[in-house]
Write an enzyme that holds these catalytic residues in place. Structure first.
Site: not given
Length: 259
Positions: A2-3, A52, A86, A104, A140, A249
């Site tokens: 979930p974002e 989040k 789960h 997870r 940066r 990623r």
DNA sequence: CGAACGACCTGTTCGC
DNA sequence: TGCGAACAGGTCGTTC
């Protein structure tokens, strides 16, 4: 998984179901998620999203923070439903049961006294977010995608939406943050608002197993421009969408029109 | 110090 | 078909 749009979806749906309600019984089934203490008898006053994280504000000025990480979900179910595999905790109310399911086991649940502290992270929806991004980014040296994913800088953007935002802004994920012009930061900030708000309207992106509070799939997966479209044609320039690895990623982009 | 990597878990998909 | 490797929406502590 979930974002921001997925957590915001849960937040809004929870308000309609548990805001103002008393938790009759709270059971932690997997202690790895954390120990929130005794929540039975406590009232949920309101629900907020912070990046989040989902914050359940309780009576007596305390709150519970739930972070779903990769595979966490919340499901509103009938009181007598059998537990799904789960299931990590359950919260029973007079009208139904809130189950947290997380294969997870990365999700975390923490109890805190007092009001939630403000974070310094930029909320993509705040006014003039581009003006705050520029000074943070200009000193940066890291790829702009890694910058967008760093929750200390910007709150709520994850891998799917970072790819989509940079595509919409026509900026390559590999560009160093310090090399983006003020105008490019404006494109990125505007793309973030339009993509995230559209994804919220769609109740999130179901690429594999995301479901909302009522078990329904989201719809934004039908509107993705690059994520999970490796080898397909770019909608903007008819180049071929590529998938590369950026800091571990999976990163999807159009190498022809994202500069 | 800032940036990058590996670890934390389990389930699913991919390639041989 | 079977089996191991690679991969997955996120963060954190450690290392460089």
């Amino acid at each position: 998984m979930p974002e921001l749009p997925e957590v915001e979806t849960l937040c809004r749906q929870l308000r309609g179901v548990v805001a103002g309600k008393v938790i009759l019984k709270f059971d932690v089934l997997d202690p790895r998620i954390g120990d929130p203490g005794e929540l039975g008898g406590r009232r949920i006053v309101s629900i907020q999203r912070q990046g989040k994280a989902l914050l359940l504000l309780l009576d007596q000025g305390a709150f519970v923070a739930l972070h779903l990480r990769m595979t966490g979900t919340l499901l509103w179910r009938d009181i007598a439903s059998p537990l799904l595999p789960h299931t990590r905790f359950t919260a029973s109310f007079a009208t139904g049961r809130l189950d947290c399911i997380d294969p997870r086991r990365f999700a975390t649940l923490t109890y805190r006294d007092g009001a939630p502290a403000d974070t310094s992270a930029i909320d993509p929806f705040e006014r003039d977010s581009a003006d705050r991004l520029l000074p943070l980014a200009c000193n940066r040296r890291l790829p702009v995608k890694s910058f967008l994913l760093d929750q200390r800088f910007v709150g709520g953007i994850g891998n799917i939406y970072a790819c989509e935002i940079l595509y919409a802004a026509a900026v390559s994920p590999w560009r160093m943050t310090s090399s983006l012009s003020p105008l490019e930061w404006r494109f990125v900030a505007e793309a973030a608002v339009s993509i995230l708000s559209r994804a919220i309207a769609c109740r999130g992106t179901t690429v594999s197993d995301w479901r909302d509070l009522f078990g329904q799939k989201g719809a934004y997966q039908h509107e993705l421009s690059v994520y999970a479209r490796e080898g397909e044609q770019c909608f903007r320039c008819h180049g071929i969408i590529q998938r590369v690895r950026l800091h571990g990623r999976g990163t999807y982009f159009c190498p022809f029109c994202q500069k």
